[in-house]
Design a protein around this motif. Structure first.
Motif, PDB file in Angstrom:
ATOM      1  N   THR A   1      -6.161   0.388  -6.867  1.00  0.00           N
ATOM      2  CA  THR A   1      -7.165   1.032  -6.021  1.00  0.00           C
ATOM      3  C   THR A   1      -6.798   2.463  -5.666  1.00  0.00           C
ATOM      4  O   THR A   1      -7.665   3.254  -5.304  1.00  0.00           O
ATOM      5  CB  THR A   1      -7.397   0.229  -4.728  1.00  0.00           C
ATOM      6  OG1 THR A   1      -6.158   0.047  -4.042  1.00  0.00           O
ATOM      7  CG2 THR A   1      -8.022  -1.119  -5.032  1.00  0.00           C
TER       8      THR A   1
ATOM      9  N   TYR B   1      -2.915  -4.722  -7.208  1.00  0.00           N
ATOM     10  CA  TYR B   1      -4.223  -4.310  -6.690  1.00  0.00           C
ATOM     11  C   TYR B   1      -4.118  -3.047  -5.850  1.00  0.00           C
ATOM     12  O   TYR B   1      -4.948  -2.136  -5.958  1.00  0.00           O
ATOM     13  CB  TYR B   1      -4.835  -5.446  -5.864  1.00  0.00           C
ATOM     14  CG  TYR B   1      -6.132  -5.071  -5.203  1.00  0.00           C
ATOM     15  CD1 TYR B   1      -7.319  -5.030  -5.921  1.00  0.00           C
ATOM     16  CD2 TYR B   1      -6.174  -4.726  -3.852  1.00  0.00           C
ATOM     17  CE1 TYR B   1      -8.513  -4.668  -5.320  1.00  0.00           C
ATOM     18  CE2 TYR B   1      -7.359  -4.361  -3.239  1.00  0.00           C
ATOM     19  CZ  TYR B   1      -8.527  -4.336  -3.977  1.00  0.00           C
ATOM     20  OH  TYR B   1      -9.700  -3.959  -3.375  1.00  0.00           O
ATOM     21  N   GLU B   2      -3.093  -2.982  -5.009  1.00  0.00           N
ATOM     22  CA  GLU B   2      -2.927  -1.792  -4.177  1.00  0.00           C
ATOM     23  C   GLU B   2      -2.705  -0.556  -5.052  1.00  0.00           C
ATOM     24  O   GLU B   2      -3.242   0.517  -4.771  1.00  0.00           O
ATOM     25  CB  GLU B   2      -1.757  -1.968  -3.207  1.00  0.00           C
ATOM     26  CG  GLU B   2      -1.994  -3.004  -2.127  1.00  0.00           C
ATOM     27  CD  GLU B   2      -3.048  -2.581  -1.105  1.00  0.00           C
ATOM     28  OE1 GLU B   2      -3.510  -1.419  -1.160  1.00  0.00           O
ATOM     29  OE2 GLU B   2      -3.410  -3.409  -0.255  1.00  0.00           O
ATOM     30  N   TRP B   3      -1.942  -0.714  -6.126  1.00  0.00           N
ATOM     31  CA  TRP B   3      -1.726   0.427  -7.021  1.00  0.00           C
ATOM     32  C   TRP B   3      -3.028   0.797  -7.728  1.00  0.00           C
ATOM     33  O   TRP B   3      -3.386   1.968  -7.813  1.00  0.00           O
ATOM     34  CB  TRP B   3      -0.649   0.097  -8.060  1.00  0.00           C
ATOM     35  CG  TRP B   3      -0.482   1.226  -9.047  1.00  0.00           C
ATOM     36  CD1 TRP B   3       0.289   2.342  -8.894  1.00  0.00           C
ATOM     37  CD2 TRP B   3      -1.136   1.352 -10.306  1.00  0.00           C
ATOM     38  NE1 TRP B   3       0.139   3.165  -9.989  1.00  0.00           N
ATOM     39  CE2 TRP B   3      -0.729   2.580 -10.867  1.00  0.00           C
ATOM     40  CE3 TRP B   3      -2.045   0.557 -11.004  1.00  0.00           C
ATOM     41  CZ2 TRP B   3      -1.192   3.026 -12.106  1.00  0.00           C
ATOM     42  CZ3 TRP B   3      -2.506   0.996 -12.235  1.00  0.00           C
ATOM     43  CH2 TRP B   3      -2.080   2.219 -12.772  1.00  0.00           C
TER      44      TRP B   3
ATOM     45  N   ARG C   1       0.828  -1.215   0.000  1.00  0.00           N
ATOM     46  CA  ARG C   1       0.000   0.000   0.000  1.00  0.00           C
ATOM     47  C   ARG C   1       0.857   1.257   0.000  1.00  0.00           C
ATOM     48  O   ARG C   1       0.586   2.215  -0.730  1.00  0.00           O
ATOM     49  CB  ARG C   1      -0.931  -0.013   1.213  1.00  0.00           C
ATOM     50  CG  ARG C   1      -1.971   1.093   1.222  1.00  0.00           C
ATOM     51  CD  ARG C   1      -3.075   0.771   2.192  1.00  0.00           C
ATOM     52  NE  ARG C   1      -3.696  -0.513   1.846  1.00  0.00           N
ATOM     53  CZ  ARG C   1      -4.544  -1.159   2.635  1.00  0.00           C
ATOM     54  NH1 ARG C   1      -4.865  -0.665   3.818  1.00  0.00           N
ATOM     55  NH2 ARG C   1      -5.061  -2.315   2.251  1.00  0.00           N
TER      56      ARG C   1
END
Length: 268
Positions: free
Chosen positions: A176, A172-174, A111
């Motif tokens: 979102t 996924y963290e990027w 994150r």
């Protein structure tokens, strides 16, 4: 988990960004793993795949099959002989490694790395994430080229991930960070009967239900009837009823009012 909208598959490139972090695979061993990484990348709008010195004879056909249609990423993949060449145009590089190293480097979560990547991209600076070979990970010399170690906080007693899983978590963290999807919402229903019900249709259901409750004696206590009716209406008012749902509810009321053996009744 299946979820590709086949009607929109040709639009996949529209959701990819050139300023997204590069995914750099160092000495990957299997075409299937490269394909699954491509799939995970396209899931998250990542398009810059860089492959350093893959095992000789890796199978492109197996990679394509494992990618589940993510040829867009595979077709754009760039190949390098050394890690140094693969990261040469990047300003910040993160190393993924689970093993302790004899070097002092900052450690960041996926994150935090995503936050930093978005901020750096705003200044036209490029980032990348380095992944080592499936069994042994990165060489110390590769880690030395990186600015920070990307640490995935998982079950310390079992933190084993395959290559594609790790790419997906980081991607996924990027993704979102750049996405405005509501955390909880009710998608717009499709179809004519699934449109939102009008107030007239909802009130028609209320009146139908209340009529049958009067007939059954449920609302027999006159002084309590107004508050009971309001409570019943408030229960359904908290739901965004569609026309189809209103029709179903009215069908249930009609069926119950006619008795179990009487068959479906008509809406009243």
């Amino acid at each position: 988990m299946a979820g590709t909208d086949r009607r929109r598959k040709s639009e996949a490139a529209e959701f990819c960004r050139e300023d997204a972090p590069a995914i750099i695979l160092v000495e990957p061993q299997l075409g299937e793993n490269i394909g699954m990484v491509a799939r995970a990348m396209l899931n998250c709008g990542l398009i810059d795949l860089r492959i350093v010195n893959p095992r000789e004879g890796w199978d492109r056909d197996k990679a394509e099959k494992a990618s589940s249609g993510a040829r867009l990423v595979l077709d754009r993949a760039k190949f390098y002989e050394t890690t140094k060449e693969a990261v040469a145009d990047l300003e910040t590089v993160y190393a993924t490694t689970a093993r302790p190293r004899d070097m002092v480097k900052a450690m960041v979560t996926p994150r935090k790395a995503a936050e930093e990547s978005v901020a750096l991209a705003a200044g036209n600076l490029r980032t990348g994430v380095l992944f080592g070979k499936e069994a042994k990970g990165l060489h110390n010399d590769d880690v030395a080229l990186c600015d920070a170690i990307l640490h995935l906080p998982l079950n310390p007693a079992f933190a084993s991930l395959n290559l594609a899983q790790a790419v997906l978590l980081i991607g996924y963290e990027w993704f979102t960070m750049n996405d405005d999807t509501q955390e909880r919402y009710i998608p717009q229903a499709r179809g004519k009967t699934a449109r939102p019900a009008t107030k007239d249709e909802v009130i028609g259901f209320y009146e139908h239900l209340e009529k049958e409750l009067d007939a059954s004696g449920f609302l027999r206590v006159e002084e309590k009837r107004p508050s009971m009716v309001r409570n019943i209406r408030n229960i359904f008012a908290r739901i965004d009823l569609t026309l189809q749902e209103v029709q179903t509810l009215r069908g249930i009321v009609a069926f119950l009012s006619n008795g179990r053996s009487g068959g479906p009744g008509e809406n009243k």
